[in-house]
Design a protein around this motif. Structure first.
Motif, mmCIF file in Angstrom:
data_model
loop_
_atom_site.group_PDB
_atom_site.id
_atom_site.type_symbol
_atom_site.label_atom_id
_atom_site.label_comp_id
_atom_site.label_asym_id
_atom_site.label_seq_id
_atom_site.Cartn_x
_atom_site.Cartn_y
_atom_site.Cartn_z
ATOM 1 N N ASP A 244 0.825 -1.206 0.000
ATOM 2 C CA ASP A 244 0.000 0.000 0.000
ATOM 3 C C ASP A 244 0.856 1.252 0.000
ATOM 4 O O ASP A 244 0.575 2.225 -0.703
ATOM 5 C CB ASP A 244 -0.915 0.015 1.234
ATOM 6 N N ARG A 245 1.904 1.223 0.815
ATOM 7 C CA ARG A 245 2.759 2.412 0.882
ATOM 8 C C ARG A 245 3.485 2.636 -0.437
ATOM 9 O O ARG A 245 3.671 3.763 -0.880
ATOM 10 C CB ARG A 245 3.753 2.269 2.042
ATOM 11 N N VAL A 246 3.913 1.551 -1.084
ATOM 12 C CA VAL A 246 4.584 1.690 -2.371
ATOM 13 C C VAL A 246 3.619 2.230 -3.417
ATOM 14 O O VAL A 246 3.962 3.122 -4.196
ATOM 15 C CB VAL A 246 5.175 0.331 -2.828
ATOM 16 N N GLU A 247 2.384 1.718 -3.436
ATOM 17 C CA GLU A 247 1.409 2.202 -4.407
ATOM 18 C C GLU A 247 1.155 3.692 -4.207
ATOM 19 O O GLU A 247 1.037 4.445 -5.166
ATOM 20 C CB GLU A 247 0.095 1.416 -4.267
ATOM 21 N N ALA A 248 1.067 4.123 -2.945
ATOM 22 C CA ALA A 248 0.849 5.545 -2.666
ATOM 23 C C ALA A 248 2.011 6.381 -3.168
ATOM 24 O O ALA A 248 1.826 7.448 -3.764
ATOM 25 C CB ALA A 248 0.644 5.763 -1.166
ATOM 26 N N GLU A 249 3.232 5.878 -2.955
ATOM 27 C CA GLU A 249 4.386 6.637 -3.403
ATOM 28 C C GLU A 249 4.470 6.670 -4.924
ATOM 29 O O GLU A 249 4.830 7.681 -5.526
ATOM 30 C CB GLU A 249 5.672 6.049 -2.811
ATOM 31 N N LEU A 250 4.114 5.552 -5.556
ATOM 32 C CA LEU A 250 4.107 5.525 -7.019
ATOM 33 C C LEU A 250 3.113 6.543 -7.575
ATOM 34 O O LEU A 250 3.389 7.202 -8.585
ATOM 35 C CB LEU A 250 3.763 4.118 -7.523
ATOM 36 N N ARG A 251 1.958 6.679 -6.931
ATOM 37 C CA ARG A 251 0.984 7.672 -7.400
ATOM 38 C C ARG A 251 1.535 9.080 -7.257
ATOM 39 O O ARG A 251 1.339 9.930 -8.121
ATOM 40 C CB ARG A 251 -0.331 7.515 -6.625
ATOM 41 N N ASP A 252 2.241 9.331 -6.136
ATOM 42 C CA ASP A 252 2.859 10.652 -5.966
ATOM 43 C C ASP A 252 3.888 10.922 -7.057
ATOM 44 O O ASP A 252 3.958 12.014 -7.634
ATOM 45 C CB ASP A 252 3.535 10.751 -4.592
ATOM 46 N N LEU A 253 4.709 9.912 -7.340
ATOM 47 C CA LEU A 253 5.724 10.077 -8.372
ATOM 48 C C LEU A 253 5.087 10.278 -9.741
ATOM 49 O O LEU A 253 5.571 11.081 -10.557
ATOM 50 C CB LEU A 253 6.652 8.855 -8.397
ATOM 51 N N ALA A 254 3.994 9.563 -10.007
ATOM 52 C CA ALA A 254 3.315 9.724 -11.295
ATOM 53 C C ALA A 254 2.781 11.141 -11.442
ATOM 54 O O ALA A 254 2.870 11.746 -12.528
ATOM 55 C CB ALA A 254 2.178 8.707 -11.416
ATOM 56 N N GLY A 255 2.232 11.699 -10.356
ATOM 57 C CA GLY A 255 1.752 13.077 -10.410
ATOM 58 C C GLY A 255 2.884 14.052 -10.695
ATOM 59 O O GLY A 255 2.740 14.982 -11.491
ATOM 60 N N ALA A 256 4.036 13.822 -10.055
ATOM 61 C CA ALA A 256 5.193 14.691 -10.293
ATOM 62 C C ALA A 256 5.660 14.565 -11.734
ATOM 63 O O ALA A 256 6.041 15.562 -12.373
ATOM 64 C CB ALA A 256 6.326 14.318 -9.329
ATOM 65 N N ALA A 257 5.628 13.344 -12.286
ATOM 66 C CA ALA A 257 6.064 13.132 -13.670
ATOM 67 C C ALA A 257 5.163 13.878 -14.640
ATOM 68 O O ALA A 257 5.640 14.555 -15.566
ATOM 69 C CB ALA A 257 6.078 11.637 -13.988
ATOM 70 N N VAL A 258 3.852 13.784 -14.452
ATOM 71 C CA VAL A 258 2.912 14.450 -15.356
ATOM 72 C C VAL A 258 3.110 15.957 -15.317
ATOM 73 O O VAL A 258 3.129 16.634 -16.348
ATOM 74 C CB VAL A 258 1.462 14.073 -14.996
ATOM 75 N N ARG A 259 3.300 16.512 -14.107
ATOM 76 C CA ARG A 259 3.497 17.963 -14.002
ATOM 77 C C ARG A 259 4.792 18.395 -14.682
ATOM 78 O O ARG A 259 4.844 19.413 -15.374
ATOM 79 C CB ARG A 259 3.494 18.385 -12.534
ATOM 80 N N ALA A 260 5.859 17.628 -14.471
ATOM 81 C CA ALA A 260 7.144 17.981 -15.090
ATOM 82 C C ALA A 260 7.054 17.902 -16.607
ATOM 83 O O ALA A 260 7.547 18.786 -17.321
ATOM 84 C CB ALA A 260 8.239 17.050 -14.570
ATOM 85 N N ILE A 261 6.419 16.848 -17.122
ATOM 86 C CA ILE A 261 6.284 16.691 -18.574
ATOM 87 C C ILE A 261 5.444 17.826 -19.152
ATOM 88 O O ILE A 261 5.808 18.425 -20.169
ATOM 89 C CB ILE A 261 5.660 15.315 -18.894
ATOM 90 N N ALA A 262 4.321 18.129 -18.501
ATOM 91 C CA ALA A 262 3.463 19.211 -18.998
ATOM 92 C C ALA A 262 4.208 20.538 -19.032
ATOM 93 O O ALA A 262 4.103 21.301 -20.000
ATOM 94 C CB ALA A 262 2.210 19.327 -18.109
ATOM 95 N N GLY A 263 4.984 20.817 -17.979
ATOM 96 C CA GLY A 263 5.728 22.073 -17.940
ATOM 97 C C GLY A 263 6.757 22.173 -19.044
ATOM 98 O O GLY A 263 6.892 23.206 -19.708
ATOM 99 N N ARG A 264 7.491 21.090 -19.292
ATOM 100 C CA ARG A 264 8.551 21.140 -20.304
ATOM 101 C C ARG A 264 7.981 21.163 -21.716
ATOM 102 O O ARG A 264 8.508 21.855 -22.591
ATOM 103 C CB ARG A 264 9.490 19.955 -20.104
ATOM 104 N N ILE A 265 6.888 20.418 -21.940
ATOM 105 C CA ILE A 265 6.252 20.485 -23.261
ATOM 106 C C ILE A 265 5.691 21.883 -23.484
ATOM 107 O O ILE A 265 5.752 22.430 -24.592
ATOM 108 C CB ILE A 265 5.151 19.405 -23.382
ATOM 109 N N GLY A 266 5.147 22.474 -22.416
ATOM 110 C CA GLY A 266 4.646 23.841 -22.527
ATOM 111 C C GLY A 266 5.727 24.846 -22.849
ATOM 112 O O GLY A 266 5.455 25.912 -23.398
ATOM 113 N N GLN A 267 6.984 24.507 -22.523
ATOM 114 C CA GLN A 267 8.115 25.377 -22.858
ATOM 115 C C GLN A 267 8.633 25.119 -24.266
ATOM 116 O O GLN A 267 9.600 25.748 -24.701
ATOM 117 C CB GLN A 267 9.258 25.152 -21.859
ATOM 118 N N GLY A 268 8.012 24.166 -24.984
ATOM 119 C CA GLY A 268 8.380 23.941 -26.385
ATOM 120 C C GLY A 268 9.310 22.770 -26.623
ATOM 121 O O GLY A 268 9.780 22.569 -27.746
ATOM 122 N N GLU A 269 9.625 21.956 -25.588
ATOM 123 C CA GLU A 269 10.513 20.811 -25.783
ATOM 124 C C GLU A 269 9.780 19.673 -26.487
ATOM 125 O O GLU A 269 8.557 19.555 -26.425
ATOM 126 C CB GLU A 269 11.060 20.337 -24.437
#
Length: 327
Positions: A244-269
């Protein structure tokens, strides 16, 4: 025939007659507030929210109200409330075009309300770093920016989900500020937050006044729970195990990944290279907390993600799925 006016039409009629502020002081205020919200929120989003979310690198948040992250949505509602209060409190002269009257007052109304809210919580109204703090952080540009963000954050009403600090959005900001995207993960930002707080605690009275007290005034984050008609949990809580704890952490990491990807694509990468780099960085070994344990049957619960990046066909599907999420 009886003509029925919409609440917004009634608001406009009172403004045109120069009686809006007068009537808003009476028993009809509730209805006028609702009508003012309906009129004001599109103006605030277009003129204030979009501009500041783009400046913060939040391209997804700037794309629509429904895409605002929690802390950004809180700021948006605060700004709308400030403009509504300004409209109902100062519209004492005849106003023929409400939108034209509201627009030039947006900045003053939102800024003044923001400062009043911060002052009521005991936070600095204009967060500026004292010299001893800048020196204690070795004048590091990112750490001083993070210190300013901390002083700003403690004076807001927003929460960061189940966390104390919005480490995901600050991770994205760190990547934009330093160019060190591989090193800009939540675990790193968490350590840097503690580094900044450690310097701040060197001046106990200042720290208590401008960090601890306003932070204590924040509403604690509450996790919603699904209940039945009798208020009982639909899914009874069970003791959390390693999985359960690993699944929770994976969800947190997935959220961070989506935000980072969205930000960099928004910058034109380029989307494909950004997806590969971010997924490798976040899921390819930068695992903190419970991910150093072995709760899964397989030795590597992330093997399917990382391994998929080496298969062109699977990579195309991963990129398409990520783009759908961020788009």
């Amino acid at each position: 025939m009886v003509t029925t006016y919409s609440p917004v039409a009634q608001l406009r009629a009172l403004a045109a007659a120069g009686r809006l502020a007068e009537v808003a002081d009476g028993p009809e205020r509730g209805g006028l507030v609702a009508a003012a919200y309906e009129l004001v929120w599109p103006i605030v989003f277009a003129r204030v929210t979009c501009r500041f979310e783009r400046q913060r690198g939040h391209s997804v948040c700037a794309s629509g109200v429904g895409n605002l992250a929690d802390e950004c949505l809180d700021r948006f509602h605060d700004d709308v409330e400030a403009v509504v209060d300004d409209l109902l409190g100062h519209a004492r002269q005849p106003i023929r075009q409400l939108e034209a009257w509201i627009t030039p007052r947006l900045n003053a109304a939102t800024v003044n309300a923001h400062r009043r809210r911060r002052g009521a919580r005991g936070a600095l109204q204009r967060p500026r770093l004292p010299g001893w703090l800048v020196t204690g952080l070795a004048q590091d540009p990112w750490l001083t920016a993070l210190a300013t963000d901390i002083l700003t954050w403690v004076g807001t009403s927003g929460t960061a989900g189940g966390r104390l600090w919005p480490v995901e959005s600050w991770s994205q900001k760190r990547g934009l500020a330093t160019g060190d995207w591989p090193g800009s993960d939540p675990a790193t930002v968490g350590r840097e937050i503690e580094q900044v707080l450690s310097v701040m605690r060197g001046h106990p009275k200042w720290y208590e006044s401008y960090v601890e007290r306003p932070l204590g005034a924040k509403q604690p984050p509450v996790v919603a729970m699904a209940t039945d008609t009798y208020g009982e949990p639909l899914f009874p809580l069970a003791p959390a195990d390693g999985a359960d704890r690993v699944e929770a952490e994976l969800r947190d990491l997935a959220g961070a990944a989506v935000r980072a990807i969205a930000g960099r694509i928004g910058q034109g990468e380029a989307a494909e290279s950004v997806v590969v780099e971010v997924i490798h960085t976040i899921f390819g070994g930068a695992c903190a907390g419970t991910l150093d344990q072995m709760p899964h049957v397989t030795a590597d619960p992330l093997g399917g993600i990382i391994g998929g990046l080496t298969d062109p066909a699977r990579l195309d599907r991963i990129v398409a799925a990520v783009l759908e999420m961020v788009g």
